[in-house]
Design a protein around this motif. Structure first.
Motif, PDB file in Angstrom:
ATOM      1  N   PHE B 302      -1.921  -9.857  -1.703  1.00 36.08           N
ATOM      2  CA  PHE B 302      -2.367  -9.142  -2.901  1.00 36.08           C
ATOM      3  C   PHE B 302      -1.786  -7.727  -2.921  1.00 36.08           C
ATOM      4  CE2 PHE B 302      -5.799  -6.809  -5.195  1.00 36.08           C
ATOM      5  CZ  PHE B 302      -5.673  -7.470  -6.404  1.00 36.08           C
ATOM      6  N   VAL B 303      -1.907  -7.034  -1.774  1.00 38.66           N
ATOM      7  CA  VAL B 303      -1.382  -5.667  -1.681  1.00 38.66           C
ATOM      8  C   VAL B 303       0.135  -5.665  -1.910  1.00 38.66           C
ATOM      9  CG1 VAL B 303      -1.005  -3.728  -0.112  1.00 38.66           C
ATOM     10  CG2 VAL B 303      -3.221  -4.863  -0.180  1.00 38.66           C
ATOM     11  N   ARG B 304       0.810  -6.635  -1.297  1.00 36.56           N
ATOM     12  CA  ARG B 304       2.259  -6.743  -1.471  1.00 36.56           C
ATOM     13  C   ARG B 304       2.625  -6.878  -2.944  1.00 36.56           C
ATOM     14  NH1 ARG B 304       5.255 -11.141   2.166  1.00 36.56           N
ATOM     15  NH2 ARG B 304       5.816  -9.871   3.954  1.00 36.56           N
ATOM     16  N   LYS B 305       1.850  -7.755  -3.645  1.00 29.73           N
ATOM     17  CA  LYS B 305       2.140  -8.016  -5.058  1.00 29.73           C
ATOM     18  C   LYS B 305       2.016  -6.716  -5.855  1.00 29.73           C
ATOM     19  CE  LYS B 305       0.650 -12.187  -6.950  1.00 29.73           C
ATOM     20  NZ  LYS B 305      -0.554 -12.909  -7.414  1.00 29.73           N
ATOM     21  N   ILE B 306       0.939  -5.955  -5.570  1.00 27.07           N
ATOM     22  CA  ILE B 306       0.706  -4.702  -6.295  1.00 27.07           C
ATOM     23  C   ILE B 306       1.840  -3.716  -6.010  1.00 27.07           C
ATOM     24  CG2 ILE B 306      -0.766  -2.658  -6.377  1.00 27.07           C
ATOM     25  CD1 ILE B 306      -3.127  -4.491  -6.157  1.00 27.07           C
ATOM     26  N   VAL B 307       2.212  -3.620  -4.717  1.00 23.37           N
ATOM     27  CA  VAL B 307       3.285  -2.689  -4.337  1.00 23.37           C
ATOM     28  C   VAL B 307       4.576  -3.066  -5.053  1.00 23.37           C
ATOM     29  CG1 VAL B 307       4.752  -1.949  -2.428  1.00 23.37           C
ATOM     30  CG2 VAL B 307       2.285  -2.072  -2.123  1.00 23.37           C
ATOM     31  N   ARG B 308       4.849  -4.375  -5.085  1.00 14.27           N
ATOM     32  CA  ARG B 308       6.081  -4.838  -5.735  1.00 14.27           C
ATOM     33  C   ARG B 308       6.074  -4.475  -7.223  1.00 14.27           C
ATOM     34  NH1 ARG B 308       6.655 -10.676  -4.239  1.00 14.27           N
ATOM     35  NH2 ARG B 308       6.590  -9.796  -2.141  1.00 14.27           N
ATOM     36  N   LYS B 309       4.907  -4.668  -7.870  1.00 11.33           N
ATOM     37  CA  LYS B 309       4.797  -4.354  -9.286  1.00 11.33           C
ATOM     38  C   LYS B 309       5.044  -2.870  -9.526  1.00 11.33           C
ATOM     39  CE  LYS B 309       1.968  -7.615 -11.728  1.00 11.33           C
ATOM     40  NZ  LYS B 309       0.600  -8.090 -11.873  1.00 11.33           N
TER      41      LYS B 309
END
Lengths: 287, 321
Positions: B302-309
């Protein structure tokens, strides 16, 4: 020999009642409900409150505990599993994620029960007097539980065999895609079978609180494991299988308790392993 | 992530683990010890079940067998003098090998089958193993408990810390090896993996046995914290249910995400779970359901997804300028 046979059948009938709901849930929805034992415990605790606080006959509270858990079953399916069924990409992913939902449910239900009722063992000792069957003494409540199991299983059989609803359930279990094509709303069937499974779990739970006086919020997993072993033994989604499997496990358990109680669990496990080796789809399972 | 980027973090973590007894008090050191234990269990569970998607619910069987084998050996050799006294590491390695053998046998039988049969066979294994040790303790030795010679806090801490690090190294090496790659292929698509020449049943069985061995090693080392133990303690089902829960909480994306999940949950459990036992676990249950529903890749995913966004957005903005 005869006493072991009778005791085994009495035990086995109770086990068949424990297993039939899980088998229905797994057979139709393909979701392995690991929180089954916890739902069973909800039935036990409902019986317990009514017996302790209002002195109501445990056999009368069956209706109420069945109603509560079947509504609960609908809620659980609609809130949690339905989204998974709709969003999961493959059958394996559904299996994987639904197991984790079950872990959450186990924690949730166990600790809610522990918070409300405490962790001391409870029981609703009722019909404790002995009856004699062929010269062997058994507790009256085990006999009542066996009769209830027979009645419930007969009703289930009629439901599955002779009604349109049961036909739809069987069709969904066997061929989900085909069932959808011929116009069966399989989501509705899933919810219904989940709810019926929870109902029978609660009935079994009420009987368990009557027979054993050692129900705590953490004993649920034991019944889940028993139901799972019967599911493997009898065959996935096979109604007759869960009855025969329950009787086999009941006889084996009862015999082992007579011979050497501490080895009962390993012996049951060996039965499971033999079944997995020889006939992995179970006694009555389809390929 | 490149090796150079995580090297400083790794050094700090290692220094913290090894110097902890000099500045942490007894309670906090106990929490750190337990956190390391859970992290090692979760990493071992993840190596097989996280990669192949065959869910093992039998961690308690291997943990308990390791723990109880070690306990019985220590009791027999030190208190009763029936067996030669051996140093602890050798006993623990024996416990690990015993687990390897058990897991090999169970894996050969149940890993041929797809789906939930493996989960059922491993879940029931925990109860069967408890039955066997119960039989040994109550029927053969005619007692209820097993006594273990006491170890001081520093020794138990370093035993568990070193075992955890050894397990991380073993698991990481395996994860990066051909075996780990083959297991991941099986998890993605088993039929395709077989087409590429992976011997699926052999790979699965070996992977399962190695993961069970690591769990057994940790179980053996965990014996040192007890002075008295019983089969009901060693085979508690929380050892089966917590590792998958922790791994799922962290996310099954990379090697380190299950460990992060284990650390977070274990620390929370030890600080919040002591004062609000039931409340904490009720909330945890709800959180687990939410994660399974909405974040199939766990906290780390989840954190990765947010960072990527966020990085994508800032990249787009810089392009506009």
């Amino acid at each position: 020999m005869l006493d072991i046979a009778i005791g085994g059948v009495l035990f086995g009938a109770l086990y068949a009642l424990i297993a039939v709901g899980l088998n229905l849930q797994y057979g139709v929805t393909r979701i392995l409900n690991l929180a089954y034992g916890e739902i069973l415990l909800i039935g036990s605790y409902i019986t317990y409150i009514f017996f302790k606080d209002f002195r109501i006959n445990p056999l009368l509270t069956l209706i109420f505990s069945g109603l509560v858990t079947s509504v609960l079953g609908i809620l659980i399916h609609v809130i949690t599993f339905r989204r998974l069924v709709l969003s999961a990409a493959s059958a394996e992913e559904l299996e994987f994620r639904s197991l984790f939902v079950c872990f959450g449910l186990i924690l949730l239900i166990q600790n809610l029960l522990a918070h409300i009722f405490g962790v001391t063992p409870i029981g609703t000792p009722y019909l404790m007097e002995g009856v004699e069957i062929f010269g062997e003494r058994f507790k009256m409540n085990t006999v009542v539980a066996a009769i209830l199991s027979a009645v419930v299983n007969a009703i289930m059989y009629t439901l599955l065999r002779f009604t349109k609803f049961g036909l739809a359930m069987r069709a969904t279990a066997e061929e989900p895609v085909g069932a959808q094509i011929i116009g069966i709303n399989i989501l509705k069937i899933h919810i219904a079978s989940f709810s019926v499974g929870c109902l029978t779990a609660a009935l079994a739970g009420s009987m368990i609180s009557m027979i054993y006086s050692n129900v705590t919020p953490y004993t649920g997993t034991i019944y889940t494991v028993i139901a799972l072993i019967i599911l493997v033994l009898g065959g996935r989604g096979s109604f007759i299988g869960s009855i025969v499997g329950g009787l086999i496990i009941g006889c084996a358990y009862y015999a082992m308790i007579r011979v050497r109680a501490s080895l009962a669990d390993p012996v049951i496990y060996i039965l499971l392993i033999i079944m997995l080796l020889v006939r992995p789809r179970g006694l009555f399972g389809r390929q | 992530m490149r090796m150079m980027n995580i090297l400083p973090i790794l050094v700090i973590v290692l220094a913290f683990i090894f110097l902890a007894p000099f500045f942490l008090d007894v309670y906090n050191l106990g929490v750190l010890r337990e956190t390391l234990m859970w992290a090692a269990l979760t990493a071992s569970w993840f190596f097989f079940s996280g990669l192949t998607k065959y869910i093992s619910l039998g961690s308690a069987a291997f943990f308990g067998t390791g723990l109880y084998f070690t306990a019985l050996y220590l009791e027999q050799s030190i208190f009763l003098k029936n067996l030669p006294a051996l140093p602890l590491p050798i006993i623990v390695v024996m416990a690990g090998l015993l687990n390897f053998a058990i897991a090999l046998a169970i894996g050969l039988i149940s890993l041929r089958l797809k789906g939930i049969y493996f989960a059922i066979a491993t879940l029931a294994l925990g109860i069967a193993c408890q039955g066997v040790f119960n039989y040994i303790v109550s029927d053969i030795m005619k007692t209820y408990y097993t006594h273990i010679p006491p170890f001081d806090l520093q020794t138990t801490y370093y035993t568990i810390a070193i075992a955890a690090l050894v397990i991380f190294i073993i698991i990481y090496t395996l994860y990066r090896s051909n075996l780990g790659f083959a297991l991941r292929m099986i998890g993605e698509n088993e039929d395709a993996a077989i087409h590429f020449g992976v011997n699926a049943s052999l790979t699965k069985t070996i992977g399962f046995a190695l993961s069970a061995m690591c769990i057994g090693l940790m179980g053996g080392c965990y014996t040192t914290i007890f002075t008295v133990t019983a089969p009901t303690i060693a085979f508690n089902l929380q050892f089966s249910f917590m590792p998958p829960m922790m791994a799922m909480f962290g996310g099954l994306v990379t090697f380190y995400s299950p460990i992060i999940g284990a650390v977070i949950l274990s620390v929370l459990r030890n600080y919040l779970g002591i004062t609000f036992v039931h409340h904490f676990l009720i909330v945890l249950g709800i959180i687990i359901v939410i994660i399974a529903e909405f974040m199939p890749e766990g906290i780390v995913g989840f954190v990765r997804k947010i960072v990527r966004k966020l990085t994508m957005r800032s990249l787009k903005e810089s392009e506009k300028r």
